[in-house]
Scaffold this active site. Structure first.
Site, PDB file in Angstrom:
ATOM      1  N   ASP A  16      -2.454   9.144   4.219  1.00  0.00           N
ATOM      2  CA  ASP A  16      -2.001   7.846   4.715  1.00  0.00           C
ATOM      3  C   ASP A  16      -3.262   7.103   5.152  1.00  0.00           C
ATOM      4  O   ASP A  16      -3.767   7.318   6.257  1.00  0.00           O
ATOM      5  CB  ASP A  16      -1.033   8.017   5.882  1.00  0.00           C
ATOM      6  N   GLU A  38      -0.772   6.883  -0.135  1.00  0.00           N
ATOM      7  CA  GLU A  38       0.086   5.711   0.022  1.00  0.00           C
ATOM      8  C   GLU A  38      -0.658   4.471  -0.451  1.00  0.00           C
ATOM      9  O   GLU A  38      -1.852   4.312  -0.211  1.00  0.00           O
ATOM     10  CB  GLU A  38       0.494   5.550   1.483  1.00  0.00           C
ATOM     11  N   ASP A  78       0.288   9.134  12.075  1.00  0.00           N
ATOM     12  CA  ASP A  78      -0.494   9.092  10.833  1.00  0.00           C
ATOM     13  C   ASP A  78      -0.370  10.399  10.056  1.00  0.00           C
ATOM     14  O   ASP A  78      -0.259  10.395   8.831  1.00  0.00           O
ATOM     15  CB  ASP A  78      -1.970   8.784  11.131  1.00  0.00           C
TER      16      ASP A  78
END
Length: 178
Positions: A11, A72, A144
């Site tokens: 991420d 992502e 996160d």
């Protein structure tokens, strides 16, 4: 056939980058191996943040030896400078992985939320909760790291679907993205 496939989920962030590593067992079960945020704010300037990110990812890749990477995609932001820095951090993360010859798959945030929670508009708490349930983790997950684990879980789902359809993972990625 190997007993497990290890997936590194990322991420990306310009202040913290979430890392989540899972093993997907041959029977489809998933197990958390490692998760953490890589904290980047301690660097003197932004280029050194990117260096911290590269060094952190290379150390994790060397230690945990993932087979595949899922990251992502960048979402649109109202702040152009924030979006630019996020894009640069994401690019550095992708470069760190491909420099180690790892295949990288990309997933939009809505796809990740849909795969993990069942709806593309899920909030962070719902994602954290479902990641913990799916991986059998107790306690509150750092946001996160939970998001990175969710990206890895999404990739595991795509891999399983591709296998059921008789497609290669790369072929399934290409069909999904078109």
């Amino acid at each position: 056939m190997t007993a497990a496939t290890r997936i590194l989920g990322i991420d990306p962030g310009s202040q913290r980058t979430g890392i989540g590593i899972i093993d997907v067992l041959a029977d489809g079960r998933m197990k958390a191996v490692h998760y953490q945020p890589i904290k980047l704010l301690g660097a003197e300037d932004f280029p050194r943040r990117l260096r911290l990110l590269l060094d952190g990812l290379w150390a994790l890749i060397a230690e945990y030896r993932p087979d595949e990477v899922a990251i992502e995609q960048v979402f649109l932001s109202n702040n152009a400078m924030s979006a630019l820095k996020l894009g640069q951090a994401r690019g550095a993360a992708i470069a760190a992985c491909v420099a180690r010859d790892l295949p990288v798959a990309e997933y939009a945030a809505k796809e990740v939320k849909l795969a993990v929670v069942g709806k593309g508009g899920a909030d962070k708490q719902q994602v954290q909760h479902m990641v913990a349930v799916m991986l059998g983790l107790s306690g509150k997950l750092q946001a996160d790291a939970a998001d990175a684990l969710a990206v890895a879980i999404t990739h595991a789902h795509v891999r399983a679907s591709a296998a059921r359809l008789g497609l290669g993972v790369r072929e399934a990625w290409g069909r999904r993205q078109t």
